[in-house]
Design an enzyme around this catalytic site. Structure first.
Site, PDB file in Angstrom:
ATOM      1  N   ARG A   1     -74.648  -1.538 -41.192  1.00  0.00           N
ATOM      2  CA  ARG A   1     -75.224  -3.049 -41.587  1.00  0.00           C
ATOM      3  C   ARG A   1     -74.414  -4.101 -42.324  1.00  0.00           C
ATOM      4  NH1 ARG A   1     -80.897  -0.770 -42.059  1.00  0.00           N
ATOM      5  NH2 ARG A   1     -81.458  -0.460 -39.913  1.00  0.00           N
TER       6      ARG A   1
ATOM      7  N   PHE B   1     -80.797  -3.451 -29.083  1.00  0.00           N
ATOM      8  CA  PHE B   1     -81.616  -2.411 -29.563  1.00  0.00           C
ATOM      9  C   PHE B   1     -81.877  -2.667 -31.106  1.00  0.00           C
ATOM     10  CE2 PHE B   1     -78.659  -0.398 -26.302  1.00  0.00           C
ATOM     11  CZ  PHE B   1     -79.615   0.079 -25.573  1.00  0.00           C
TER      12      PHE B   1
ATOM     13  N   ASP C   1     -84.620  -6.275 -27.850  1.00  0.00           N
ATOM     14  CA  ASP C   1     -85.561  -4.788 -27.859  1.00  0.00           C
ATOM     15  C   ASP C   1     -86.290  -5.014 -26.751  1.00  0.00           C
ATOM     16  OD1 ASP C   1     -85.441  -2.658 -30.191  1.00  0.00           O
ATOM     17  OD2 ASP C   1     -87.143  -2.799 -28.674  1.00  0.00           O
TER      18      ASP C   1
ATOM     19  N   ALA D   1     -82.074  -3.576 -22.384  1.00  0.00           N
ATOM     20  CA  ALA D   1     -80.849  -4.003 -22.523  1.00  0.00           C
ATOM     21  C   ALA D   1     -80.045  -4.085 -21.354  1.00  0.00           C
ATOM     22  CB  ALA D   1     -80.368  -2.463 -23.287  1.00  0.00           C
TER      23      ALA D   1
ATOM     24  N   ASP E   1     -77.022  -0.068 -30.596  1.00  0.00           N
ATOM     25  CA  ASP E   1     -77.464   1.021 -31.295  1.00  0.00           C
ATOM     26  C   ASP E   1     -78.714   1.727 -30.688  1.00  0.00           C
ATOM     27  OD1 ASP E   1     -78.025   2.752 -33.167  1.00  0.00           O
ATOM     28  OD2 ASP E   1     -79.217   1.712 -34.544  1.00  0.00           O
TER      29      ASP E   1
ATOM     30  N   CYS F   1     -76.918   8.124 -31.563  1.00  0.00           N
ATOM     31  CA  CYS F   1     -77.642   8.914 -32.856  1.00  0.00           C
ATOM     32  C   CYS F   1     -78.250  10.489 -32.034  1.00  0.00           C
ATOM     33  CB  CYS F   1     -78.910   8.223 -33.406  1.00  0.00           C
ATOM     34  SG  CYS F   1     -80.208   7.715 -32.119  1.00  0.00           S
TER      35      CYS F   1
HETATM   36  N1  SAH Z   1     -80.642  -0.671 -34.568  1.00  0.00           N
HETATM   37  C1  SAH Z   1     -82.159  -0.459 -35.125  1.00  0.00           C
HETATM   38  C2  SAH Z   1     -82.542   0.947 -34.497  1.00  0.00           C
HETATM   39  C3  SAH Z   1     -82.539   0.997 -33.202  1.00  0.00           C
HETATM   40  S1  SAH Z   1     -83.815   2.373 -32.687  1.00  0.00           S
HETATM   41  C4  SAH Z   1     -82.086  -0.452 -36.531  1.00  0.00           C
HETATM   42  O1  SAH Z   1     -80.905  -0.780 -37.461  1.00  0.00           O
HETATM   43  O2  SAH Z   1     -83.050  -0.364 -37.380  1.00  0.00           O
HETATM   44  C5  SAH Z   1     -83.847   1.958 -30.872  1.00  0.00           C
HETATM   45  C6  SAH Z   1     -84.520   0.678 -30.295  1.00  0.00           C
HETATM   46  O3  SAH Z   1     -84.255   0.586 -28.905  1.00  0.00           O
HETATM   47  C7  SAH Z   1     -85.940   0.652 -30.314  1.00  0.00           C
HETATM   48  O4  SAH Z   1     -86.670  -0.235 -31.048  1.00  0.00           O
HETATM   49  C8  SAH Z   1     -86.427   0.936 -28.999  1.00  0.00           C
HETATM   50  O5  SAH Z   1     -87.689  -0.161 -28.740  1.00  0.00           O
HETATM   51  C9  SAH Z   1     -85.190  -0.036 -28.324  1.00  0.00           C
HETATM   52  N2  SAH Z   1     -85.052   0.500 -26.813  1.00  0.00           N
HETATM   53  C10 SAH Z   1     -85.288   1.527 -26.300  1.00  0.00           C
HETATM   54  N3  SAH Z   1     -84.900   1.380 -24.774  1.00  0.00           N
HETATM   55  C11 SAH Z   1     -84.526   0.119 -24.716  1.00  0.00           C
HETATM   56  C12 SAH Z   1     -83.831  -0.564 -23.566  1.00  0.00           C
HETATM   57  N4  SAH Z   1     -83.673   0.031 -22.268  1.00  0.00           N
HETATM   58  N5  SAH Z   1     -83.527  -1.964 -23.835  1.00  0.00           N
HETATM   59  C13 SAH Z   1     -83.709  -2.589 -25.139  1.00  0.00           C
HETATM   60  N6  SAH Z   1     -84.349  -1.607 -26.084  1.00  0.00           N
HETATM   61  C14 SAH Z   1     -84.520  -0.392 -25.947  1.00  0.00           C
END
Ligand code: SAH
Length: 413
Positions: free
Chosen positions: A225, A241, A263, A293, A317, A357
């Site tokens: 970040r 995400f 998200d 997404a 992410d 991840c």
């Molecule tokens: N980048 C974040 C962590 C991401 S965790 C940070 O820095 O804290 C992954 C996230 O993706 C979750 O919040 C989940 O709700 C979201 N997610 C899962 N599938 C998704 C989709 N198809 N479209 C958008 N978001 C999604």
């Protein structure tokens, strides 16, 4: 104490400090004469010996493909001050790394095998530690662990336990899998987290360990970040995400022209808005969307500007696409597809931060998926940075399986 005797030559990986004994390496189990059952119970502390009878160490007994996770090598019993000394050692590392500061009270104190404490996670959020057990042995030791954390970390006054999703599914567990282990008198019983704030590099985040994912926050992206902050000036940024909006806050502080956070979870979007409002009140540069997404990148959802816009900086992410080995092929297809969609939306001279991840997807496989995405879109792409998990998520050199987070920063022409 119960003794686990290995088959001949199966001690070699333990002599190299690999912390797992696989069930196939076990020749037999010798119970103490007064042991109250006819087999060890999952979570017991057991002694491991070679076929020749040499003591190799002590660890937690498990049911499944890993039979023992070693806590201490070369000893016959667990030292009486084991939890105190191991938690204190982990804390000293975080202090040495400069992570314990008034403007940064969010960090991972214990990262399982990476801190020689297999199966244990402890995250620190201001005055509260959140403990997560991934093994029954760590569950059994949770009260001793909580006390050691309280005694070691001066800022900590409360310890919350959150293991409902992480303990082995079929294990017989006694005691609660979630709830307070230690609670300071002015901290409410029902653990209301709605006004609970923690700082990361001077930015304030509301941490909801009760309802949130994992222990409430993704500490592992802190350094990445900070890199986004360095590149954000004057840019239109998309944080895909976004969860709690970590990358968005750094981009705003870095002087981004606009930041869109996306998200699929409505709860995540509410949290992003709360976090942005706290750090950048009434900032017109930020917009958040509860959307899928793939739909957003395919422009099935049009943003607040009611037009199709491209971005100068995109962060991808996603959650772990492959939770285990069998899912790797599909995961790689998913990474290729989402990265191709993102590369299409980047203006010439723009930057893509892309992550995986999934522990089951290694660095090379991920890089190949991103390479395939770039080739599919047909743009000239260079790698600027290769990213990984931060220093408070260390990888035990004898346990390379602990490496899970990888990222690429790409320059897209
Ligand atoms: N980048 C974040 C962590 C991401 S965790 C940070 O820095 O804290 C992954 C996230 O993706 C979750 O919040 C989940 O709700 C979201 N997610 C899962 N599938 C998704 C989709 N198809 N479209 C958008 N978001 C999604």
């Amino acid at each position: 104490m119960t003794q686990v005797i290995l088959k001949p030559h199966k001690e070699e990986s333990l002599l190299r400090f690999h912390p797992w004994v696989f069930s196939g390496a076990v020749a037999r189990v010798v119970l103490d004469p007064d042991y109250p059952a006819d087999a060890p119970r999952e979570g017991d502390v057991v002694q491991v010996r070679s076929a020749d009878g040499d003591v190799l160490g002590v660890g937690h007994w498990q049911v499944g493909s890993i039979a023992v996770r070693i806590l201490a090598f070369g000893v016959e019993t667990l030292p009486a001050d084991y939890w105190q000394t191991s938690i204190a050692a982990a804390y000293r590392v975080r202090e040495t790394l400069g992570l314990v500061r008034p403007d940064n009270n969010t960090y991972r104190l214990v990262h399982g095998e990476g801190d020689f404490l297999p199966g244990l996670i402890v995250d620190i959020y201001a005055d509260t530690a959140v403990v997560q057990a991934h093994s029954v042995g760590m569950h059994c030791a949770r009260h001793e662990i909580a006390k050691a954390v309280l005694d070691t970390v001066p800022a900590v006054r409360n310890v919350y336990y959150k293991s409902d999703d992480t303990l082995p599914f079929k294990a017989e567990i006694s005691g609660d899998k979630t709830g307070w282990l230690i609670r300071h008198s002015d901290c409410s019983e029902n653990a209301d987290t709605s006004e609970f704030w923690s700082s990361e590099n001077g930015l304030q985040f509301r941490i909801d360990w009760l309802r949130g994912q994992k222990t409430g926050f993704f500490i592992d992206q802190r350094e990445n970040r900070a890199l986004v902050e360095r590149y954000a000036r004057g840019k239109d940024v998309l944080n895909m995400f976004c969860y709690t909006g970590g990358f968005s806050l750094y981009a705003l502080r870095g002087g981004a022209r606009s930041v869109d956070s996306v998200d699929v979870s409505r709860k995540a979007i509410d949290l992003v808005n709360v976090n942005v409002a706290r750090n950048f009140p009434d900032d017109p540069r930020h917009h958040a969307y509860a959307a899928d997404a793939f739909d957003f990148l395919n422009e099935k959802i049009i943003n607040h500007k009611s037009q199709i816009i491209n971005y100068d900086l995109i962060i991808l992410d996603p959650p772990a696409f492959a939770k285990h080995r069998d899912a790797v092929r599909n995961a790689l297809r998913g990474y290729q597809r989402i990265n191709a969609n993102a590369i299409r939306k980047i203006r010439p001279g723009g930057i893509l931060f892309t992550f995986s991840c999934s522990q089951a997807v290694d660095k090379e496989a991920f890089r190949l998926a991103v390479f395939s995405a770039a080739a599919q879109v047909g743009r000239r792409v260079r790698i600027l940075h290769q990213l990984h998990q931060p220093q408070d998520h260390p990888v035990n050199i004898y346990h390379p399986e602990g490496e899970y987070l990888k990222g690429l920063v790409l320059f897209v022409e």
